[in-house]
Design a protein around this motif. Structure first.
Motif, PDB file in Angstrom:
ATOM      1  N   VAL A   6       0.793  10.443  10.518  1.00 28.91           N
ATOM      2  CA  VAL A   6       0.372  10.605   9.132  1.00 28.91           C
ATOM      3  C   VAL A   6      -0.246   9.293   8.670  1.00 28.91           C
ATOM      4  N   GLU A   7      -1.492   9.329   8.268  1.00 30.04           N
ATOM      5  CA  GLU A   7      -2.174   8.128   7.786  1.00 30.04           C
ATOM      6  C   GLU A   7      -1.788   7.827   6.348  1.00 30.04           C
ATOM      7  N   HIS A   8      -1.747   8.865   5.503  1.00 29.07           N
ATOM      8  CA  HIS A   8      -1.302   8.661   4.127  1.00 29.07           C
ATOM      9  C   HIS A   8      -0.875   9.979   3.504  1.00 29.07           C
ATOM     10  N   ALA A   9      -0.115   9.837   2.434  1.00 32.30           N
ATOM     11  CA  ALA A   9       0.254  10.963   1.574  1.00 32.30           C
ATOM     12  C   ALA A   9      -0.193  10.590   0.174  1.00 32.30           C
ATOM     13  N   ASN A  10      -0.622  11.559  -0.609  1.00 34.07           N
ATOM     14  CA  ASN A  10      -1.098  11.317  -1.965  1.00 34.07           C
ATOM     15  C   ASN A  10      -0.082  11.889  -2.946  1.00 34.07           C
ATOM     16  N   VAL A  11       0.370  11.039  -3.878  1.00 35.53           N
ATOM     17  CA  VAL A  11       1.415  11.432  -4.827  1.00 35.53           C
ATOM     18  C   VAL A  11       0.959  11.060  -6.235  1.00 35.53           C
ATOM     19  N   THR A  12       1.063  11.995  -7.149  1.00 35.41           N
ATOM     20  CA  THR A  12       0.749  11.716  -8.553  1.00 35.41           C
ATOM     21  C   THR A  12       2.019  11.251  -9.250  1.00 35.41           C
ATOM     22  N   VAL A  13       1.906  10.134  -9.991  1.00 32.82           N
ATOM     23  CA  VAL A  13       3.042   9.527 -10.685  1.00 32.82           C
ATOM     24  C   VAL A  13       2.683   9.279 -12.143  1.00 32.82           C
ATOM     25  N   ARG A  14       3.694   9.037 -12.960  1.00 32.47           N
ATOM     26  CA  ARG A  14       3.439   8.719 -14.373  1.00 32.47           C
ATOM     27  C   ARG A  14       2.922   7.301 -14.546  1.00 32.47           C
ATOM     28  N   ASP A  15       3.463   6.341 -13.776  1.00 34.11           N
ATOM     29  CA  ASP A  15       3.150   4.939 -13.971  1.00 34.11           C
ATOM     30  C   ASP A  15       3.012   4.243 -12.613  1.00 34.11           C
ATOM     31  N   ILE A  16       1.828   3.719 -12.337  1.00 31.26           N
ATOM     32  CA  ILE A  16       1.550   3.059 -11.049  1.00 31.26           C
ATOM     33  C   ILE A  16       2.506   1.891 -10.813  1.00 31.26           C
ATOM     34  N   GLU A  17       2.711   1.033 -11.828  1.00 27.39           N
ATOM     35  CA  GLU A  17       3.551  -0.152 -11.640  1.00 27.39           C
ATOM     36  C   GLU A  17       4.989   0.222 -11.283  1.00 27.39           C
ATOM     37  N   GLU A  18       5.529   1.251 -11.930  1.00 26.40           N
ATOM     38  CA  GLU A  18       6.888   1.684 -11.606  1.00 26.40           C
ATOM     39  C   GLU A  18       6.961   2.221 -10.182  1.00 26.40           C
ATOM     40  N   ALA A  19       5.960   2.966  -9.765  1.00 26.22           N
ATOM     41  CA  ALA A  19       5.943   3.518  -8.406  1.00 26.22           C
ATOM     42  C   ALA A  19       5.826   2.401  -7.370  1.00 26.22           C
ATOM     43  N   VAL A  20       4.976   1.423  -7.633  1.00 30.71           N
ATOM     44  CA  VAL A  20       4.830   0.291  -6.717  1.00 30.71           C
ATOM     45  C   VAL A  20       6.150  -0.480  -6.628  1.00 30.71           C
ATOM     46  N   ALA A  21       6.804  -0.720  -7.762  1.00 27.39           N
ATOM     47  CA  ALA A  21       8.083  -1.431  -7.766  1.00 27.39           C
ATOM     48  C   ALA A  21       9.126  -0.687  -6.941  1.00 27.39           C
ATOM     49  N   PHE A  22       9.189   0.642  -7.090  1.00 32.51           N
ATOM     50  CA  PHE A  22      10.135   1.458  -6.318  1.00 32.51           C
ATOM     51  C   PHE A  22       9.868   1.296  -4.825  1.00 32.51           C
ATOM     52  N   LEU A  23       8.620   1.487  -4.419  1.00 30.28           N
ATOM     53  CA  LEU A  23       8.293   1.434  -2.996  1.00 30.28           C
ATOM     54  C   LEU A  23       8.496   0.041  -2.411  1.00 30.28           C
ATOM     55  N   GLN A  24       8.160  -1.001  -3.158  1.00 25.92           N
ATOM     56  CA  GLN A  24       8.348  -2.356  -2.630  1.00 25.92           C
ATOM     57  C   GLN A  24       9.822  -2.767  -2.626  1.00 25.92           C
ATOM     58  N   THR A  25      10.641  -2.174  -3.477  1.00 25.51           N
ATOM     59  CA  THR A  25      12.081  -2.423  -3.405  1.00 25.51           C
ATOM     60  C   THR A  25      12.636  -1.792  -2.136  1.00 25.51           C
ATOM     61  N   ALA A  26      12.247  -0.569  -1.879  1.00 27.21           N
ATOM     62  CA  ALA A  26      12.721   0.133  -0.681  1.00 27.21           C
ATOM     63  C   ALA A  26      12.127  -0.462   0.586  1.00 27.21           C
ATOM     64  N   LEU A  27      10.845  -0.780   0.544  1.00 29.32           N
ATOM     65  CA  LEU A  27      10.099  -1.199   1.729  1.00 29.32           C
ATOM     66  C   LEU A  27       9.367  -2.506   1.420  1.00 29.32           C
ATOM     67  N   PRO A  28      10.067  -3.645   1.475  1.00 28.53           N
ATOM     68  CA  PRO A  28       9.480  -4.920   1.066  1.00 28.53           C
ATOM     69  C   PRO A  28       8.206  -5.308   1.814  1.00 28.53           C
ATOM     70  N   ASP A  29       7.978  -4.772   2.996  1.00 27.88           N
ATOM     71  CA  ASP A  29       6.757  -5.092   3.745  1.00 27.88           C
ATOM     72  C   ASP A  29       5.531  -4.342   3.235  1.00 27.88           C
ATOM     73  N   PHE A  30       5.724  -3.359   2.365  1.00 27.57           N
ATOM     74  CA  PHE A  30       4.589  -2.616   1.819  1.00 27.57           C
ATOM     75  C   PHE A  30       3.795  -3.516   0.868  1.00 27.57           C
ATOM     76  N   GLU A  31       2.489  -3.499   1.043  1.00 26.45           N
ATOM     77  CA  GLU A  31       1.595  -4.266   0.183  1.00 26.45           C
ATOM     78  C   GLU A  31       0.594  -3.335  -0.475  1.00 26.45           C
ATOM     79  N   VAL A  32       0.125  -3.728  -1.647  1.00 27.57           N
ATOM     80  CA  VAL A  32      -0.950  -2.987  -2.305  1.00 27.57           C
ATOM     81  C   VAL A  32      -2.219  -3.278  -1.523  1.00 27.57           C
TER      82      VAL A  32
END
Length: 138
Positions: A6-32
């Motif tokens: 899987v190259e990517h999944a597309n997810v609609t969220v209410r707030d980009i910053e909150e979603a980025v914070a969630f993913l980077q908390t779970a997966l610290p190696d994830f970068e924008v």
């Protein structure tokens, strides 16, 4: 030829910053990787090989969805090296814990909900043997 992944999944969220914070908390190696705005704000966050494409909702009144009951994405799972360290980070950041599954001898799973109530699964495999990792009988 390499195996498909899987190259990517597309997810609609209410707030980009909150979603980025969630993913980077779970997966610290994830970068924008990149972000922008067209008719909506969007962001690609992940690694050089795969990522989550986030886009902000465009409806003023979001339509409520019942996961596992209606059509749509129910959860996305990530493989992690240390499920307990992930749980400490996520709970320390105030994310709501969902199901924990530690009944399988070769994998551990945990689910967390983000600010939008989307469910994300995290899996730690306890064996390199794919037959054991993918066993459904245990």
């Amino acid at each position: 030829m390499s195996q498909p992944f899987v190259e990517h999944a597309n997810v609609t969220v209410r707030d980009i910053e909150e979603a980025v914070a969630f993913l980077q908390t779970a997966l610290p190696d994830f970068e924008v990787r990149h972000q922008g705005k067209s008719d909506y704000r969007w962001c690609h966050i992940g690694t050089q090989l795969s990522y989550i494409a986030l886009q902000e909702q465009t409806l003023d009144t979001p339509v409520e969805r019942s996961p596992y009951r209606q059509i749509g994405v129910n959860h996305i799972a990530f493989v992690v090296d240390d499920i307990h360290a992930l749980m400490v980070r996520m709970q320390g950041a105030g994310y709501r814990l969902g199901e924990i599954n530690e009944l399988h001898p070769f994998r551990r799973r945990v689910y967390f909900f983000d600010h939008d109530g989307l469910e994300w699964e995290f899996v730690e495999y306890l064996s390199r043997d794919n037959l054991k990792r993918n066993d459904y009988e245990s």
